[in-house]
Motif scaffolding. Sequence first.
Motif, PDB file in Angstrom:
ATOM      1  N   GLY A 157      -6.424  -2.031  -3.353  1.00  0.00           N
ATOM      2  CA  GLY A 157      -7.779  -2.283  -2.865  1.00  0.00           C
ATOM      3  C   GLY A 157      -8.288  -3.654  -3.266  1.00  0.00           C
ATOM      4  O   GLY A 157      -8.911  -4.360  -2.462  1.00  0.00           O
ATOM      5  N   VAL A 158      -8.025  -4.045  -4.522  1.00  0.00           N
ATOM      6  CA  VAL A 158      -8.452  -5.370  -4.968  1.00  0.00           C
ATOM      7  C   VAL A 158      -7.708  -6.451  -4.191  1.00  0.00           C
ATOM      8  O   VAL A 158      -8.290  -7.474  -3.801  1.00  0.00           O
ATOM      9  CB  VAL A 158      -8.220  -5.519  -6.483  1.00  0.00           C
ATOM     10  CG1 VAL A 158      -8.459  -6.950  -6.925  1.00  0.00           C
ATOM     11  CG2 VAL A 158      -9.141  -4.577  -7.247  1.00  0.00           C
ATOM     12  N   GLY A 159      -6.390  -6.220  -3.990  1.00  0.00           N
ATOM     13  CA  GLY A 159      -5.632  -7.204  -3.214  1.00  0.00           C
ATOM     14  C   GLY A 159      -6.185  -7.385  -1.819  1.00  0.00           C
ATOM     15  O   GLY A 159      -6.241  -8.516  -1.308  1.00  0.00           O
ATOM     16  N   MET A 160      -6.592  -6.287  -1.184  1.00  0.00           N
ATOM     17  CA  MET A 160      -7.178  -6.389   0.151  1.00  0.00           C
ATOM     18  C   MET A 160      -8.581  -6.977   0.089  1.00  0.00           C
ATOM     19  O   MET A 160      -9.016  -7.690   1.003  1.00  0.00           O
ATOM     20  CB  MET A 160      -7.205  -5.006   0.809  1.00  0.00           C
ATOM     21  CG  MET A 160      -7.719  -5.029   2.241  1.00  0.00           C
ATOM     22  SD  MET A 160      -7.634  -3.403   3.018  1.00  0.00           S
ATOM     23  CE  MET A 160      -5.849  -3.156   3.103  1.00  0.00           C
ATOM     24  N   ALA A 161      -9.301  -6.686  -0.999  1.00  0.00           N
ATOM     25  CA  ALA A 161     -10.684  -7.163  -1.102  1.00  0.00           C
ATOM     26  C   ALA A 161     -10.756  -8.679  -1.287  1.00  0.00           C
ATOM     27  O   ALA A 161     -11.729  -9.309  -0.878  1.00  0.00           O
ATOM     28  CB  ALA A 161     -11.388  -6.460  -2.258  1.00  0.00           C
ATOM     29  N   ILE A 162      -9.722  -9.270  -1.909  1.00  0.00           N
ATOM     30  CA  ILE A 162      -9.764 -10.718  -2.166  1.00  0.00           C
ATOM     31  C   ILE A 162      -9.831 -11.514  -0.861  1.00  0.00           C
ATOM     32  O   ILE A 162     -10.743 -12.338  -0.682  1.00  0.00           O
ATOM     33  CB  ILE A 162      -8.564 -11.136  -3.036  1.00  0.00           C
ATOM     34  CG1 ILE A 162      -8.721 -10.569  -4.437  1.00  0.00           C
ATOM     35  CG2 ILE A 162      -8.426 -12.656  -3.072  1.00  0.00           C
ATOM     36  CD1 ILE A 162      -7.533 -10.819  -5.332  1.00  0.00           C
TER      37      ILE A 162
END
Length: 811
Positions: A514-519
């Motif tokens: 999720g963090v990877g996609m959020a960046i």
Amino acid sequence: MSNINTYDQFSEPEEKSLISFDFNKFLKKALRNWYYLLIFSLLGLVVAFLYNRYTYPVYQISARILTQPTEEQELSNTFFAQSKLAEMQSKMVDETQILQARNLVANVLEELNLGVSYYSVGRIKDLDIYPYETGSPIIIETNQLSAQAYGQPFFVTIEGSELTVDWNGEEYRQKFNRPIDGPFGSFVIRKNPRDQGGLTYVKCVFNEPNYLISFFQQRYNVRKASGSTSVLDMTLQHPNGEIGKDFLEAVIDRYDRSVIENKNRLSAKTEDFLEKRIIELEQELADSEDELMQFLLSNELFINSLEQKSAFIRTAFEELNSREMEVELVKNRLSQLRGLVRASEQATSLTGEQYYYDLSSNPLEVELITRDFSPLIGRFIELLVQQKHTRSSVADNYPGLLPLRQELDSIRTYLVVNIEDEIDNLEDVNKEIRQTRDSLYNVLVSSTELRIPSQKITRLLNVKEQLYFSILQQREQIKLNQATAVSRTILLMSPRVAGMISRSISEVYMLAGGVGMAIPLLIMALMVLMDQSVDNPNEVKKKTNVPVIASIGHSRSKQQIVVTKESRTGMAEMFRLLRSNLNFFTNTKSNTGGVNDKQALLVTSSVSGDGKTFVVVNMGMSMAIAGKKVCLVNIDLRKPKLARYLGREDTLEGLSTYLAGGIELESIIQESEGNENLHFIPSGPIPPNPAELLLTERMRIAAETLKEKYDVVIFDAPPIGAVADAFAMEPYVDVSLFIVRYRHSQLQALELIQNVKDEKKLPSPAIVLNDAKVHQNSYSYGYGYGYGYGYYADDSKGRVRLSKWWKKLKA
């Protein structure tokens, strides 16, 4: 100029609104850059994999205990229930701080032998082989370690009766039970007889004591359970659940033992004092009995003749004397008690135990006083002992001592004031006794001269006997307390691993993905917020009510002229649609004659690079193919491009040469190679004063001459956002076309166009959207026409290329 009567239908006002974030724009950007979302999500999953592979989980270990108040505490709670001291009493001793005291934690860690950690070396993680008594093949005993020894891992290899220590790349060979010396200091390695693992290679780490204590204190917490003042919840967060359980068990056990030991020490010293006091009283009783016997024998008082004279008066007189002695004894005891209570305020060091013995011995005759001080005295003694016990574990300024001191001061004040009141009452009783005795004295003086000494001796003997029996009872009670001494702490829940508080493997993967996609999404959102360029037709409608009459797509061709007589591409059709919309826009038709048959168009933009020259050339070519005589005039005398788009080089002779007066208009008109109906006038050499040249009379003559000679005259003007040259053409044109390029023109350009319309700086302004990408497959032109690429020749080529790519992918 033409009389335009249909302009209003193109310029219906749109409600303007300022928006801080365009979600549709953000969504389109995310869909266009979907591969970034995929790449960053995969990177997040890789990071999660590495995190799960090389990090240790953290567990929470919990326990619950119940601390019961003593009988003295319960009595004190009842006594102070209605006073302002009730809240202070409820906070008498903060056991949570005692259980978390640094000294207690240090003692527990020493008992658990956690000064050295042992690990089994693995390919991914090193496994803590606790409990070390059964899991480690070796036991290390430290002699003297240097500061650099702590925290530095070293490795021990067992080879039969010998071993090798690898310390920071240096090897030390030694046998078991022999000192190993080095820069780390000195220590001894012994073979563990209880080893069950059979390891021959062990990783070891010396834990610095202060760091180890701080490590546990930061992760160890004791707090009162909600809704209760006596139930305590103990928690510890640690990577090794077994170490956490043993730590909490050791803390509870250490706390219980310290409470019992303190009670037994006080009881033992009190018992010693009572034994000495009993021996003293036995001797005093023997002496008093001998004294009474000698007195009676020496005065022959065994005959009963004196009592027969006045038995009643004598009896009353004796009772008064006995009463007076009892009152005096009680007064002395009260005075002694008052002195001891007052002295307790200075006895803060509590180094001697004689103080407790004096305070707890010689019970009062409660029938002679109005108050019973025994429960409060017992509570007072227990608080003093508890204060000593607490101060042995914490510093003098420890906040938990404040409630103890406050309660001690309250009980001390209460005892002193009420003892003084009782002393005053007893003094009044003595006065009454003396008055009554004096009235009987004269009557009995003659008959009691020899009895008075005997009675005094007897009364003293009785008092000492009562005191002797009381001390015997106290000694038996202390022995009983010692035999039955137990901790008042009840274990409600044994230490257990409550669960893993660090995130599970699946949670880490989900969070990292999720963090990877959020960046990238966050970056795209910031780009949308910061992006002030025009991205879609809706932004044009929100910023201005100037009509949009056409939208030109993105050209894949490297050619500047995309409109030819044979072309059927989407780009060519868009310029044909622009030509048709211009006819409707100016209320003219291409196959009719009359005064409105002529068109004079001004094409400009907000800044350089919007593609106005590209639009001018291809729009002119489209009109020339339709049979109109078209002349393109480059009035951009600062940065000319028109001639290069038409395959010619800028010559020395052009519009600037004509306006300067050095040449005639006919000599600068050139024919294009693409169509005989399309002529153009280059800009000529760049003059020092282009704006002034456009305002000359020769410019007016040239504009009128060209409008009479050609069906359509298109002026390629410089950007209005940079210079004001285009406004000089206002008297000579019918329609002003503003080129707005997607993702290049700024939103302020739309405000500038709206300002031009509102202030009527140029006639009949209209907007042409340029460089629409393939994904923007629908365009609004004022009439609502929509165009896609699939029908046209160039799009079929793109479809063929896509088909070939898909076949290769499947293969």
